[in-house]
Design an enzyme around this catalytic site. Sequence first.
Site, PDB file in Angstrom:
ATOM      1  N   GLU A 133      -1.708  -0.766  -5.877  1.00  0.00           N
ATOM      2  CA  GLU A 133      -1.815  -1.985  -5.071  1.00  0.00           C
ATOM      3  C   GLU A 133      -1.938  -3.214  -5.976  1.00  0.00           C
ATOM      4  O   GLU A 133      -2.930  -3.357  -6.691  1.00  0.00           O
ATOM      5  CB  GLU A 133      -3.045  -1.920  -4.157  1.00  0.00           C
ATOM      6  CG  GLU A 133      -3.123  -0.681  -3.281  1.00  0.00           C
ATOM      7  CD  GLU A 133      -4.497  -0.537  -2.640  1.00  0.00           C
ATOM      8  OE1 GLU A 133      -4.974  -1.507  -2.011  1.00  0.00           O
ATOM      9  OE2 GLU A 133      -5.095   0.545  -2.793  1.00  0.00           O
ATOM     10  N   HIS A 164       0.832  -1.206   0.000  1.00  0.00           N
ATOM     11  CA  HIS A 164       0.000   0.000   0.000  1.00  0.00           C
ATOM     12  C   HIS A 164       0.869   1.258   0.000  1.00  0.00           C
ATOM     13  O   HIS A 164       0.787   2.103   0.889  1.00  0.00           O
ATOM     14  CB  HIS A 164      -0.930  -0.007   1.219  1.00  0.00           C
ATOM     15  CG  HIS A 164      -2.186   0.783   1.038  1.00  0.00           C
ATOM     16  ND1 HIS A 164      -2.260   2.125   1.303  1.00  0.00           N
ATOM     17  CD2 HIS A 164      -3.404   0.424   0.595  1.00  0.00           C
ATOM     18  CE1 HIS A 164      -3.490   2.559   1.067  1.00  0.00           C
ATOM     19  NE2 HIS A 164      -4.205   1.545   0.625  1.00  0.00           N
TER      20      HIS A 164
END
Length: 401
Positions: free
Chosen positions: A361, A201
Amino acid sequence: MRLSLLPLGAFLLATPTLSVPSFTGEPDSSGKYWLFAPGITASFIPYGASISNLFITDKNGIDRDIVLGFDNATYYSVDPVHPHFGGVPGRYANRIKNSTFTLDDDGEDYHIRPNENPTAAHPAGVNTLHGGPDGWDHRNFTVVSYTKSSITFSLVDPDGKEGFPGEVISYITYTLSNRTWDAKMVAIPTTKKTPIMLSSHTYWNLDGFANTEAPTALNHTFYLPFSGQTVAVDSILIPTGEISPAPKGSVNDFWSAPRQIGEGFSLEGIEGNCGGGCTGYDNCWLVNRNYPYDWRSEDKMVASLTSEWSGIKLEIWSDQEAFQMYSCNGMNGSMPIKATQGRDDGTGSRGVEKYGCVVLEVQDWIDGINHPEWGRGPKQIFEPGGDPYVLQVRHRFSVDA
């Protein structure tokens, strides 16, 4: 011994530079573990197994710190917003509808702690995001190996934590090589069958927040060559079960050709594209490569992000079959950038503006555990004695003059 860095105030009062210490095998005084390789320097911290700094030299010879984070490792655990800066969301990344799932073999409903979209009837939230209020990126990992160019973190996630069944042991390894950052995530269930889906992330701004012409990342060019479909979602970003096409020229078309992210803001459909009342991107694209394939092959790059201003280009390869991009719609200037970031003369905003960054991501199909019709069980449900969960991703950087 510890790493000796410049005082924080010394950064970016003139041209930003990195004071590169020699490797000592210990964290620096702010709690960061530094890795080094030709053309790249990065720091990582045990909290969330997070990346905290990543320096690439831009086309003008200036070292740019191109990921968001905090100056000191201790800030991560006390920040009330907790924006998942650079961490590993787990045990199940992204969203779980109704904070509930069922495993086919036992028929039992598992209820995970909610932490998103609170209502009067459900003050804690109606769904779970990134593994719950105490997901993996809220926890301190253990450093089990550390060299000049690689570090491995480990976490034991106990049975029942956040509502997930069974114990899981994980290993997160980051390795630097020539202008390249590799990540390998392995998670092993030891006692019960359980869902596992991890991700990385990282918040990116390839200008290091130093661009005097554009304070946001909407000038970044994004490309998803294998992603002509998205996972359809409702107003709170929960998958509906439908798979939507991204027609050529549409708001979510980043597959037909590289395109600046900001160009999509003039297209029909951008309003509400990232949920109810939201303008921007927070979308999951499917990565459709023809089997069999070697994910490391040069022609199997799944995404790229480029800044013409800095000349820095990021190319991503991964073994995962979905890709989420978030255009930092929730930023409002209150989140500070690091002392290693900002304009070369020290002027300009010291906060992250709306659309000031991009989160990329790699992961599997989001909420696949609640959509058995997708057939994602072998990629998301794991049991003791079987194959472990594995995620691999390569970030390769180059610079165009």
